[in-house]
Write an enzyme that holds these catalytic residues in place. Structure first.
Site, PDB file in Angstrom:
ATOM      1  N   HIS A 109       0.835  -1.209   0.000  1.00  0.00           N
ATOM      2  CA  HIS A 109       0.000   0.000   0.000  1.00  0.00           C
ATOM      3  C   HIS A 109       0.868   1.256   0.000  1.00  0.00           C
ATOM      4  CE1 HIS A 109      -3.668   2.339   1.028  1.00  0.00           C
ATOM      5  NE2 HIS A 109      -2.791   3.130   1.639  1.00  0.00           N
ATOM      6  N   GLU A 110       1.814   1.323   0.926  1.00  0.00           N
ATOM      7  CA  GLU A 110       2.644   2.521   1.037  1.00  0.00           C
ATOM      8  C   GLU A 110       3.582   2.665  -0.156  1.00  0.00           C
ATOM      9  OE1 GLU A 110       1.888   4.702   3.067  1.00  0.00           O
ATOM     10  OE2 GLU A 110       0.623   3.540   4.422  1.00  0.00           O
TER      11      GLU A 110
END
Length: 339
Positions: free
Chosen positions: A17-18
């Site tokens: 995600h990051e």
């Protein structure tokens, strides 16, 4: 083992995600000050060029800190100086990476199955009530007005019905036939909700590359839709907050899925990452969807909302989400001891 696997799984999902935010920011010319996995005190860090990469003590999240993300900044590479559509892309990239990962995991899961399920009825179970209106070789096109693309759509839609009378649109001998109130048996679940049960089996077909990709694509869409409808069910009171699961419940489910084999574990991992992706896009303050909402408002107004007021909104959203996490974790612990 469930706890260890959950920490590892969430670490991977948070990293993906990051990384979506990170790589999109870099490609958009936005300076990233820190890429961190975990929250709280730093236990390891290194710096390369303008970015610090860090591991933090608490494995409960992560973040990408961009120059000017939370305040107006005129410095080169500032998030606020990037074009509005670049900023929107940066914000949604994390969730898109989660959805992409879910799709790829489901590709692996479908590839491991002996055949691909269709939406055409192959046979009825003994004592099936739906055979009063349905026939073998009927291809199911819609259930209660919802389109059916894969066999999982049938299961999902039927489980959302509670009265045992289902409207269907089927393809029979080349003609579309509308069937009203197809009768099915119902069953009460452990949480007291009533679901409609299937009493027929569908045909399977031979796996092909295109067939696997199609199945995984629609499977991803169905799981994503489940997140939205579940939220609606909670808001409308169909399900209660006590039926939500937090970290403890997820750890228990991960441990159980891993004991059932790789396919079950990957299926649950896909379900979780798709949930994370969709949930993060909800227009809730403190989530990516909340930030996206403010960017869309800026795009329509031609100027941004004051960072001070936006910060207040996100802070309030964070408090609410943290309180919700405490509640669901408490419910998980109660269910654990009851079990």
């Amino acid at each position: 083992m469930g706890i260890v696997l959950t920490i590892v799984l969430f670490g991977i999902l948070i990293f993906i995600h990051e990384f979506g935010h990170f790589i999109t920011a870099k490609l958009s010319g936005v300076r990233v000050n820190e890429f961190a996995l975990g929250m709280g005190p730093v236990i390891w860090k290194t710096r390369k060029k303008d970015t610090q990469y860090a591991l933090r003590l608490l494995p409960i999240g992560g973040f990408v800190s961009m120059e000017g993300e939370d305040e107006q900044s005129d410095q080169e590479g500032s998030f606020t100086k990037a074009k509005i559509w670049n900023r929107i892309l940066i914000i949604v990239a994390g969730a898109m990476m989660n959805l992409l990962l879910g799709f790829l995991l489901l590709v692996v899961v479908v590839s491991q199955q002996p055949a691909i399920g269709t939406t055409s009825i192959a046979r009825f179970e003994e004592g099936a009530t739906s055979s009063q209106l349905l026939q073998v070789d009927d291809k199911i096109l819609k259930i209660n007005g919802a389109a059916v693309h894969i066999d999982y759509d049938i299961i999902y839609t039927m489980m959302r019905d509670s009265d045992g009378a289902v409207d269907m649109l089927v393809l029979r001998d080349g003609q579309k036939v509308e069937l009203k109130d197809v009768p099915f048996a119902t069953m009460e679940m452990e949480d007291k909700t009533v679901v409609t049960t299937l009493d027929f089996k569908v045909y399977g077909r031979e796996k092909t590359v295109g067939g696997v990709l199609r199945q995984a694509f629609f499977y991803t869409g169905t799981v994503a839709k489940l997140v939205w409808t579940s939220l609606v069910d909670i808001v409308t009171g169909r399900f209660g907050i006590n039926q939500l699961s937090g970290p403890v419940g997820v750890a228990s489910a991960v441990g159980e899925a891993s004991s059932m084999g790789l396919s079950s574990f990957l299926m649950l991992a896909a379900f979780i990452t798709i949930n994370l992706g969709v949930f993060n896009l909800l227009p809730i303050p403190a989530l990516d969807g909340g930030r996206l909402l403010f960017l869309l408002i800026e795009a329509m107004r031609g100027k941004p909302v004051s960072p001070k007021y936006e910060g207040y909104v996100h802070a309030l959203g964070f408090v609410v989400l943290f309180g919700l996490m405490i509640v669901v974790t408490f419910n998980d612990i109660v269910r654990l001891f009851r079990g």
